[in-house]
Motif scaffolding. Sequence first.
Motif, PDB file in Angstrom:
ATOM      1  N   VAL A 547       4.994  -5.710   7.534  1.00 14.20           N
ATOM      2  CA  VAL A 547       4.070  -5.407   6.442  1.00 14.20           C
ATOM      3  C   VAL A 547       3.367  -6.688   5.980  1.00 14.20           C
ATOM      4  O   VAL A 547       2.345  -6.643   5.305  1.00 14.20           O
ATOM      5  N   PRO A 619      -5.605  -6.611   0.702  1.00 13.81           N
ATOM      6  CA  PRO A 619      -4.314  -6.777   0.000  1.00 13.81           C
ATOM      7  C   PRO A 619      -3.836  -5.507  -0.707  1.00 13.81           C
ATOM      8  O   PRO A 619      -2.646  -5.185  -0.673  1.00 13.81           O
ATOM      9  N   ARG A 622      -2.353  -3.260   1.878  1.00  9.89           N
ATOM     10  CA  ARG A 622      -1.028  -3.721   2.304  1.00  9.89           C
ATOM     11  C   ARG A 622       0.007  -3.377   1.248  1.00  9.89           C
ATOM     12  O   ARG A 622       1.146  -3.023   1.550  1.00  9.89           O
ATOM     13  N   ARG A 623      -0.438  -3.507  -0.008  1.00  6.88           N
ATOM     14  CA  ARG A 623       0.462  -3.195  -1.121  1.00  6.88           C
ATOM     15  C   ARG A 623       0.860  -1.730  -1.098  1.00  6.88           C
ATOM     16  O   ARG A 623       2.026  -1.372  -1.272  1.00  6.88           O
ATOM     17  N   SER A 626       3.302  -1.239   1.661  1.00  7.45           N
ATOM     18  CA  SER A 626       4.597  -1.816   1.311  1.00  7.45           C
ATOM     19  C   SER A 626       5.355  -0.931   0.327  1.00  7.45           C
ATOM     20  O   SER A 626       6.560  -0.727   0.442  1.00  7.45           O
ATOM     21  N   ASP A 627       4.634  -0.401  -0.663  1.00  8.55           N
ATOM     22  CA  ASP A 627       5.285   0.475  -1.647  1.00  8.55           C
ATOM     23  C   ASP A 627       5.849   1.707  -0.976  1.00  8.55           C
ATOM     24  O   ASP A 627       6.954   2.165  -1.308  1.00  8.55           O
ATOM     25  N   ASP A 630       8.992   0.767   0.890  1.00  7.59           N
ATOM     26  CA  ASP A 630      10.126   0.584  -0.028  1.00  7.59           C
ATOM     27  C   ASP A 630      10.658   1.910  -0.518  1.00  7.59           C
ATOM     28  O   ASP A 630      11.873   2.116  -0.614  1.00  7.59           O
TER      29      ASP A 630
ATOM     30  N   GLY B 369       3.470 -10.387  -4.200  1.00  2.80           N
ATOM     31  CA  GLY B 369       2.210  -9.664  -4.041  1.00  2.80           C
ATOM     32  C   GLY B 369       2.377  -8.314  -3.372  1.00  2.80           C
ATOM     33  O   GLY B 369       1.437  -7.522  -3.314  1.00  2.80           O
ATOM     34  N   LEU B 370       3.572  -8.025  -2.855  1.00  5.06           N
ATOM     35  CA  LEU B 370       3.799  -6.753  -2.177  1.00  5.06           C
ATOM     36  C   LEU B 370       4.857  -5.949  -2.915  1.00  5.06           C
ATOM     37  O   LEU B 370       5.601  -5.192  -2.312  1.00  5.06           O
ATOM     38  N   GLY B 371       4.924  -6.162  -4.211  1.00  3.77           N
ATOM     39  CA  GLY B 371       5.861  -5.356  -4.993  1.00  3.77           C
ATOM     40  C   GLY B 371       7.281  -5.872  -4.981  1.00  3.77           C
ATOM     41  O   GLY B 371       8.193  -5.178  -5.409  1.00  3.77           O
ATOM     42  N   HIS B 372       7.487  -7.078  -4.492  1.00  5.42           N
ATOM     43  CA  HIS B 372       8.836  -7.630  -4.460  1.00  5.42           C
ATOM     44  C   HIS B 372       8.891  -8.899  -5.295  1.00  5.42           C
ATOM     45  O   HIS B 372       7.888  -9.560  -5.540  1.00  5.42           O
TER      46      HIS B 372
END
Lengths: 645, 434
Positions: A547, A619, A622-623, A626-627, A630, B369-372
């Motif tokens: 990611v 970005p 990508r976020r 990534s969410d 997760d 920046g990726l929620g972590h």
Amino acid sequence: MLANYLIGLREGLEASLVVTILVAYLVRAGHGDRLRPVWAGVLAAVAVSLGFGALLSFTSSSLSFQSQEAFGGVLSIVAVGFVTWMIFWMRRTARSLSTELRERVDAALSLGAGALALTAFLAVGREGLETSLFIWSAVQSTGEGVQPVVGATLGLLTAVALGYLFYRGALRINLSRFFTWTGAALIVVAGGVLAYGVHDLQEAGLLPGLDALAFDISGAVPADSWYGTLLRGTLNLTPQTTWLQATVWLLYVVPVSVIFLRPAPARAAVRAATAVLAGIGLSACSSPASVTSATGSGEAPARVVVTATDTACTPSSARLTAGTVTLRLKNIGSRVNELYVLRADGSIAGERENVGPGTSAELTVDMPAGSYTLQCKPGMSGDGIKAAVTATAAGSTAARAADPRLEQAATAYRAYVLAEARRSLAGATQLRDAIKAGDAARSKALYATSRIGWERIEPVAESFGDLDPRIDLREADLEAGQTWTGWHVIEKGLFAGGGTTGLQPVADRLVTDLAELVRRVPEAQVTAVTMANGAKELLDEVSHTKVTGEEEAFSHTDLVDIQANVEGARQIVTLLTPVLTGAAPDLVPQLESTLTQLQGVLDEHRASGAFPSYTTLAPAERRTLSDAVDAASEPLSRLTAAIAS
Amino acid sequence: MNAPPWTAGSAGSAGSAGTSRRAALGLFGGLVGGAVAGGGAAAWAVRTGDGEPAATAGTPVPFHGDHQAGIATAVQDRLHMAAFDLRTTGDAGADRAALIRLLRRWTAAAERMTRGLETVEGGAIPAVADAPPEDTGEALALPPARLTLTLGLGGSLFEHDGRDRLGLRSRRPAALADLPRFKGDDLDAARSGGDLVVQACADDPQVAVHAVRNLARIATGTAAVRWSQLGFGRTSSTTPAEQTPRNLFGFKDGTANIAGDDAEALGRHVWVGAGDDPAAGWMTGGSYLVARRIAMRVESWDRTSLREQEDVTGRHKLSGAPLGATAEHDMVRVGALPATSHVALAHPDSNGGHRILRRGYSYVDGSDGLGHLDAGLFFLAFCRDPRTQYVPLQTRLARSDAMAEYLTHTASGLYAVPPGVGPGEYWAQPLLEA
């Protein structure tokens, strides 16, 4: 040191008092020559206590928690009975003595000699066993310092000395006052014994009302202060007393005192009183602490050390093997401590009291699988400090694997792994042919697709520790002096160097290594548990390197890899769903919805056909990805526990 | 009527045997008194013999000494560390003189700040209101909070891009060779290295920040901040009697660390010996500081089962006991641990008996920046020779440690920490005034 001293003082004081009164009585009755039975009883009690205590401390013979409470209870009933008998015998013979009829005295005494010895034996023995266990545990802890033994011994000597002082005082006072006061003292002492025994039976669950306190003065009179110790040692008064304790104490002390203080009761009444007491006396004595339990099961008990300070209670492991468990309470604090093992319903599975500072003591408890609470009580009062532990049956995962549906899932998954390994082998073979033919464009197209099979089964492939570095090592992971082989060499050559030059040997090597993978799949450890772990690991892979775009640093085909990782995870979930639906029904819809949402995010990126280069993702995109990763990772992380429980 | 026999008896016996009874009573009384006194004295002795407590918030840690403070000192709660780059003009002599001036002023300020004072007398509130204050003032009236300031010199001070800017290249210690690249390193050059580094540790973060900030202020024009790192949460202890702190993985960290009062171990593993490097005798009594900013993937870790966490670490999570043992400080038997567990690979027994003094801190610096969370361990270790004590260790860990899957090294620094400063001296004086 002080705390251990106080324990020795407390334990010794009560026995010392009873013996002192006996001896003082006999001396004042002019029968100092009849002291022998008393001393015989005392010495016998000391010897038996020490011997029995040593036996229990250094070997593993045992009784269960309930049996030892009952044993102590019987001992105490008899002790209270005899002490009460002794009180009224003294009173009776005192009256005889006052008429100067020596024959009656002798007769009374001859009846009483054996009883005297027995009373002395029981009085000392009752306290003696508990003291002995404490002494032996202190001796066992001498590796940690001599102070506990020294402290306790000094305490015992002080108790003996105080007894002697009391004896001296008892000799000087007026005779009738002597009888009255010693008799009253013994009544109060016996009442205390009875009440404390009731408390132990409440702890054992044989009597109710453990938490219904009549009073709690432990704030003003801490159990491990010197005044608390003296109160406990003489009157058996504990700072926290339940209603049942208080009631029993009153029921004993009031009638017995009334009978004692009334002039010339009939013999029958005295006998009746004693019989009633023996009947009432469900008192267990302050329990002779736990005894190490039998290892009758034949397998070694799990051993756990509970390190206790004045403010902490820390077991060495929160997980125990269910069965017969040996707990060792190691007291490195400054207060006397005790350890309780409570079942999930709050009942007591085992306890060990009187563990002085700087000493350790063992406790063996039957702990069938389940949740327990360990409770350390510094100062032996209050709520103490709790620690949760779980006992799990050894080999429970083995038992679970015997579930045929999990076996089926593992077999199906192994077939999947083999198929996907072959898919990658076929793709890598095509890639090699394209490279051989010098077709850069085709090679580039084949690069990403050849990786799909591998990425679907990556955790299994990684379980062959030596293959993964040969096949899938990124340049960033290279060590100095290491030869770089595998897909990413080809990646760099094709996408950064711009050609197929020099890549042929690398491609050949890749094909060879993947063929080896195919051959070794049958020997891979594939079980339902490794599958479940693998699903979590697949998405961890995505989260760590893909990611962020680090995996495919040159080709930027990370989305192709991610898609394959997700497919691999979904396959595992599908194969395990039959078991999950029964074992963890709530988990299935969570898995379904989060994986579907993740797939939806991926699908948006290939709406126009193929996955784009990862560099085209802003970005924010990508976020979003990534969410979604997760969100799916969370239920996947609970897969293993769901199928292994 | 005769008196009852016993009264006669006792009266009679009181007379003749009175002396012996009194003697016996006296003896017993003496024994009891002795026992009580002895017990009481012993108890008191035990209480006070429990070891020196660490300096309290009001007691400063001495700045002067054979060794710099902040290494063997009991670990404080907070860290502020900053690296500085020198501004050089090309004139080696002038630049060297400027550096000496800087170090003199830094030493004076550090010596005062570690005592809870302003950088100069009356610095925060100047007599002349038109002048900017010489002390920034946020530590006014705060106690010393056990502040220690430790100076390190980076390799780039001696040689920068191949140039010997200050004429110090010949005095560079051999042990200050650049660290190699380790497997999995993802180093950010802007956060790594630096000509000078200052480690400020204190129990109060405001005190630590104030110290570094004022040193940076003093350095204006001569040196500028290259990077700065805040740390909370001790992850190592140099006082084994205290409870071992936990790192962000939830595990006790630093169980087998070198104790601050273990002079023998410090002399063997931490302080540079007189004969270690004849060309760099100025380092005798100093040490080498390895600083590594290790990002921890806490989200992945938190999704990992307890069993896996314990197998990766090699210790039980709750008690800190090595797997297979029962108490935290039980001897580690490397053979009983999983071969790829962190403890098995990092233990001195697996590294030729080499030990390092760890003194790191946890950090959380916002988000990736990726929620972590951007969370991790700011690893600090002092050792006598990083070439033998750190490099082989980290090579092994990077290659085989199961924990490496959850870690990424994102910045690195290796610094020579000069020996202690005496009264009247300044930091690193032996180096600069040969």
